[in-house]
Design a protein around this motif. Structure first.
Motif, PDB file in Angstrom:
ATOM      1  N   LEU A 232       6.338   3.587  -4.542  1.00  0.00           N
ATOM      2  CA  LEU A 232       5.686   2.293  -4.380  1.00  0.00           C
ATOM      3  C   LEU A 232       5.712   1.556  -5.704  1.00  0.00           C
ATOM      4  CD1 LEU A 232       2.609   2.582  -5.756  1.00  0.00           C
ATOM      5  CD2 LEU A 232       2.149   3.778  -3.646  1.00  0.00           C
ATOM      6  N   THR A 233       5.449   0.266  -5.647  1.00  0.00           N
ATOM      7  CA  THR A 233       5.346  -0.546  -6.859  1.00  0.00           C
ATOM      8  C   THR A 233       4.022  -1.287  -6.869  1.00  0.00           C
ATOM      9  OG1 THR A 233       6.459  -2.439  -5.811  1.00  0.00           O
ATOM     10  CG2 THR A 233       7.839  -0.879  -7.043  1.00  0.00           C
ATOM     11  N   ILE A 234       3.495  -1.477  -8.067  1.00  0.00           N
ATOM     12  CA  ILE A 234       2.276  -2.254  -8.270  1.00  0.00           C
ATOM     13  C   ILE A 234       2.646  -3.450  -9.135  1.00  0.00           C
ATOM     14  CG2 ILE A 234      -0.119  -2.228  -9.046  1.00  0.00           C
ATOM     15  CD1 ILE A 234       0.535  -0.185  -6.799  1.00  0.00           C
ATOM     16  N   GLU A 235       2.442  -4.637  -8.605  1.00  0.00           N
ATOM     17  CA  GLU A 235       2.827  -5.848  -9.315  1.00  0.00           C
ATOM     18  C   GLU A 235       1.726  -6.286 -10.280  1.00  0.00           C
ATOM     19  OE1 GLU A 235       5.821  -6.997  -9.049  1.00  0.00           O
ATOM     20  OE2 GLU A 235       6.312  -5.551  -7.468  1.00  0.00           O
ATOM     21  N   PRO A 236       2.091  -6.926 -11.394  1.00  0.00           N
ATOM     22  CA  PRO A 236       1.075  -7.405 -12.346  1.00  0.00           C
ATOM     23  C   PRO A 236       0.101  -8.373 -11.671  1.00  0.00           C
ATOM     24  CG  PRO A 236       3.288  -7.578 -13.285  1.00  0.00           C
ATOM     25  CD  PRO A 236       3.470  -7.243 -11.840  1.00  0.00           C
ATOM     26  N   GLY A 237      -1.190  -8.145 -11.882  1.00  0.00           N
ATOM     27  CA  GLY A 237      -2.211  -9.052 -11.393  1.00  0.00           C
ATOM     28  C   GLY A 237      -2.650  -8.844  -9.960  1.00  0.00           C
ATOM     29  N   GLU A 238      -2.068  -7.868  -9.251  1.00  0.00           N
ATOM     30  CA  GLU A 238      -2.473  -7.685  -7.865  1.00  0.00           C
ATOM     31  C   GLU A 238      -3.547  -6.618  -7.719  1.00  0.00           C
ATOM     32  OE1 GLU A 238       0.259  -6.169  -4.939  1.00  0.00           O
ATOM     33  OE2 GLU A 238       1.035  -4.609  -6.246  1.00  0.00           O
ATOM     34  N   LEU A 239      -4.283  -6.696  -6.618  1.00  0.00           N
ATOM     35  CA  LEU A 239      -5.132  -5.589  -6.187  1.00  0.00           C
ATOM     36  C   LEU A 239      -4.402  -4.935  -5.025  1.00  0.00           C
ATOM     37  CD1 LEU A 239      -8.961  -5.389  -5.818  1.00  0.00           C
ATOM     38  CD2 LEU A 239      -7.462  -4.346  -4.113  1.00  0.00           C
ATOM     39  N   HIS A 240      -3.952  -3.705  -5.270  1.00  0.00           N
ATOM     40  CA  HIS A 240      -3.145  -2.969  -4.308  1.00  0.00           C
ATOM     41  C   HIS A 240      -3.998  -1.829  -3.761  1.00  0.00           C
ATOM     42  CE1 HIS A 240       1.138  -1.801  -3.116  1.00  0.00           C
ATOM     43  NE2 HIS A 240       0.353  -0.924  -2.502  1.00  0.00           N
ATOM     44  N   ALA A 241      -4.280  -1.861  -2.465  1.00  0.00           N
ATOM     45  CA  ALA A 241      -5.134  -0.846  -1.851  1.00  0.00           C
ATOM     46  C   ALA A 241      -4.296   0.277  -1.258  1.00  0.00           C
ATOM     47  CB  ALA A 241      -5.999  -1.474  -0.771  1.00  0.00           C
ATOM     48  N   LEU A 242      -4.785   1.504  -1.382  1.00  0.00           N
ATOM     49  CA  LEU A 242      -4.198   2.673  -0.736  1.00  0.00           C
ATOM     50  C   LEU A 242      -5.171   3.147   0.331  1.00  0.00           C
ATOM     51  CD1 LEU A 242      -3.072   4.712  -3.894  1.00  0.00           C
ATOM     52  CD2 LEU A 242      -1.685   3.110  -2.549  1.00  0.00           C
ATOM     53  N   ILE A 243      -4.736   3.140   1.581  1.00  0.00           N
ATOM     54  CA  ILE A 243      -5.608   3.565   2.669  1.00  0.00           C
ATOM     55  C   ILE A 243      -4.925   4.656   3.469  1.00  0.00           C
ATOM     56  CG2 ILE A 243      -6.694   1.291   2.798  1.00  0.00           C
ATOM     57  CD1 ILE A 243      -5.102   0.778   5.373  1.00  0.00           C
ATOM     58  N   GLY A 244      -5.727   5.356   4.265  1.00  0.00           N
ATOM     59  CA  GLY A 244      -5.201   6.423   5.093  1.00  0.00           C
ATOM     60  C   GLY A 244      -6.317   7.355   5.495  1.00  0.00           C
ATOM     61  N   PRO A 245      -6.071   8.228   6.451  1.00  0.00           N
ATOM     62  CA  PRO A 245      -7.110   9.154   6.908  1.00  0.00           C
ATOM     63  C   PRO A 245      -7.461  10.169   5.833  1.00  0.00           C
ATOM     64  CG  PRO A 245      -4.998   9.707   7.876  1.00  0.00           C
ATOM     65  CD  PRO A 245      -4.797   8.404   7.176  1.00  0.00           C
ATOM     66  N   ASN A 246      -8.575  10.858   6.019  1.00  0.00           N
ATOM     67  CA  ASN A 246      -8.952  11.950   5.116  1.00  0.00           C
ATOM     68  C   ASN A 246      -7.823  12.977   5.078  1.00  0.00           C
ATOM     69  OD1 ASN A 246     -11.503  10.921   4.492  1.00  0.00           O
ATOM     70  ND2 ASN A 246     -12.457  11.930   6.244  1.00  0.00           N
ATOM     71  N   GLY A 247      -7.494  13.431   3.875  1.00  0.00           N
ATOM     72  CA  GLY A 247      -6.416  14.405   3.730  1.00  0.00           C
ATOM     73  C   GLY A 247      -5.036  13.805   3.657  1.00  0.00           C
ATOM     74  N   ALA A 248      -4.972  12.449   3.574  1.00  0.00           N
ATOM     75  CA  ALA A 248      -3.656  11.795   3.528  1.00  0.00           C
ATOM     76  C   ALA A 248      -2.980  11.929   2.175  1.00  0.00           C
ATOM     77  CB  ALA A 248      -3.801  10.318   3.894  1.00  0.00           C
ATOM     78  N   GLY A 249      -3.748  12.278   1.136  1.00  0.00           N
ATOM     79  CA  GLY A 249      -3.177  12.445  -0.198  1.00  0.00           C
ATOM     80  C   GLY A 249      -3.487  11.315  -1.156  1.00  0.00           C
ATOM     81  N   LYS A 250      -4.448  10.459  -0.805  1.00  0.00           N
ATOM     82  CA  LYS A 250      -4.758   9.289  -1.635  1.00  0.00           C
ATOM     83  C   LYS A 250      -5.313   9.689  -3.000  1.00  0.00           C
ATOM     84  CE  LYS A 250      -7.635   7.643   1.385  1.00  0.00           C
ATOM     85  NZ  LYS A 250      -7.554   8.781   2.344  1.00  0.00           N
ATOM     86  N   THR A 251      -6.321  10.554  -3.015  1.00  0.00           N
ATOM     87  CA  THR A 251      -6.919  10.963  -4.281  1.00  0.00           C
ATOM     88  C   THR A 251      -5.946  11.784  -5.110  1.00  0.00           C
ATOM     89  OG1 THR A 251      -9.203  10.869  -3.460  1.00  0.00           O
ATOM     90  CG2 THR A 251      -8.781  12.331  -5.333  1.00  0.00           C
ATOM     91  N   THR A 252      -5.147  12.615  -4.463  1.00  0.00           N
ATOM     92  CA  THR A 252      -4.122  13.369  -5.195  1.00  0.00           C
ATOM     93  C   THR A 252      -3.149  12.415  -5.878  1.00  0.00           C
ATOM     94  OG1 THR A 252      -4.256  15.280  -3.726  1.00  0.00           O
ATOM     95  CG2 THR A 252      -2.210  14.999  -4.957  1.00  0.00           C
ATOM     96  N   LEU A 253      -2.766  11.356  -5.190  1.00  0.00           N
ATOM     97  CA  LEU A 253      -1.859  10.376  -5.789  1.00  0.00           C
ATOM     98  C   LEU A 253      -2.510   9.695  -6.993  1.00  0.00           C
ATOM     99  CD1 LEU A 253       0.770   8.809  -5.822  1.00  0.00           C
ATOM    100  CD2 LEU A 253      -0.202   7.261  -4.098  1.00  0.00           C
ATOM    101  N   ILE A 254      -3.791   9.359  -6.890  1.00  0.00           N
ATOM    102  CA  ILE A 254      -4.505   8.777  -8.026  1.00  0.00           C
ATOM    103  C   ILE A 254      -4.523   9.765  -9.194  1.00  0.00           C
ATOM    104  CG2 ILE A 254      -6.775   8.041  -8.870  1.00  0.00           C
ATOM    105  CD1 ILE A 254      -5.494   5.906  -7.230  1.00  0.00           C
ATOM    106  N   HIS A 255      -4.737  11.048  -8.896  1.00  0.00           N
ATOM    107  CA  HIS A 255      -4.690  12.090  -9.943  1.00  0.00           C
ATOM    108  C   HIS A 255      -3.318  12.103 -10.623  1.00  0.00           C
ATOM    109  CE1 HIS A 255      -8.576  13.619  -9.112  1.00  0.00           C
ATOM    110  NE2 HIS A 255      -8.275  14.439  -8.118  1.00  0.00           N
ATOM    111  N   GLN A 256      -2.267  11.993  -9.849  1.00  0.00           N
ATOM    112  CA  GLN A 256      -0.910  12.011 -10.408  1.00  0.00           C
ATOM    113  C   GLN A 256      -0.654  10.769 -11.268  1.00  0.00           C
ATOM    114  OE1 GLN A 256       0.579  13.020  -6.236  1.00  0.00           O
ATOM    115  NE2 GLN A 256       2.273  13.771  -7.494  1.00  0.00           N
TER     116      GLN A 256
END
Length: 251
Positions: free
Chosen positions: A26-50
């Motif tokens: 994925l890409t995050i553009e300068p100045g944007e608020l980019h949300a990561l959503i998904g069910p519990n266990g989808a890997g969102k917090t793990t991705l933030i850790h990475q």
């Protein structure tokens, strides 16, 4: 067209046979608020850790502002301008509110980090800390012991700690978790103000807040990004609704 502030290419993380991040790009553009959503266990917090450097990836590449940061530590990433808050509040409970924030400013400045030296003696760090507290509305609580704060105030303190590192990219992991209705309204208003100042990646289960705040949304299911788009595009995606949203977000 500007280059992405953050670019993630084929990021992967497994724990034994369990694949938690499955070739995430994925890409995050300068100045944007980019949300990561998904069910519990989808890997969102793990991705933030990475992304933050808390967790080492098994495979893939992370590029921040044109430089490869895949092998850099959390502290090195903070000094480059990448900061995060945690899903579960992480503060120094026996330090004052001001000291918590000043310690973060001290680390960002590359100070000697003399942990038992009085941070209050360093005027520049105090000024930075007071500024961060003012941005989240905690100025009047600066002398209070952090452990005595209410839950909502602790979440604001954690955000101030992240802001004190002067981030260019802010990773927020469920900042609305455990907040009451009025606290959530205030936190959403704060995030709306902050998105004009700093690029934000937001993990959040409050879909009303996500669709209100986000410029773009990526949907993770079983460790994979199944869709990325504007709130309108994600809301109208039959694939996303079948995989995750269901009737939670009206068309």
């Amino acid at each position: 067209m500007s280059s992405p502030l953050l670019a993630v290419d084929s990021l992967r993380k497994s724990f034994g046979t369990l694949v938690v991040s499955d070739d995430v790009s994925l890409t995050i553009e300068p100045g944007e608020l980019h949300a990561l959503i998904g069910p519990n266990g989808a890997g969102k917090t793990t991705l933030i850790h990475q992304l933050s450097g808390t967790l080492t990836s098994d495979h893939g590449r992370i590029v921040f502002d044109g430089g490869d940061i895949t092998s850099l530590s959390l502290a090195q990433r903070v000094r480059l301008g990448l900061a995060r808050s945690f899903q579960i509040t992480s503060i120094l409970p026996d330090f004052t509110v001001l000291e918590n924030v000043a310690v973060a400013a001290q680390a960002r400045a590359g100070s000697s980090f003399r942990f038992f030296a009085p941070v209050g003696d360093e005027a520049a760090l105090n000024e930075s800390a007071h500024g961060a507290l003012a941005r989240v509305g905690l100025s009047e609580r600066s002398a209070v012991r952090a452990g005595s704060l209410a839950h909502g105030e602790k979440r604001l303190l954690e955000l101030a700690i992240a802001l004190a590192t002067a981030p260019r990219l802010l990773l927020l992991d469920e900042p609305l978790a455990g907040l009451g209705q009025e606290e959530s309204k205030a936190a959403i208003a704060l995030l709306r103000r902050l998105k004009s100042e700093v690029t934000i990646v937001l993990v959040e289960h409050d879909m009303d807040a996500v669709f209100d705040l986000a410029d773009r949304i990526s949907v993770l299911v079983n460790g994979r990004v199944i869709a990325t788009g504007t709130p309108r595009e994600i809301r109208g995606s039959a694939h996303v609704r079948a995989a995750y949203l269901g009737d939670e977000v009206p068309l």
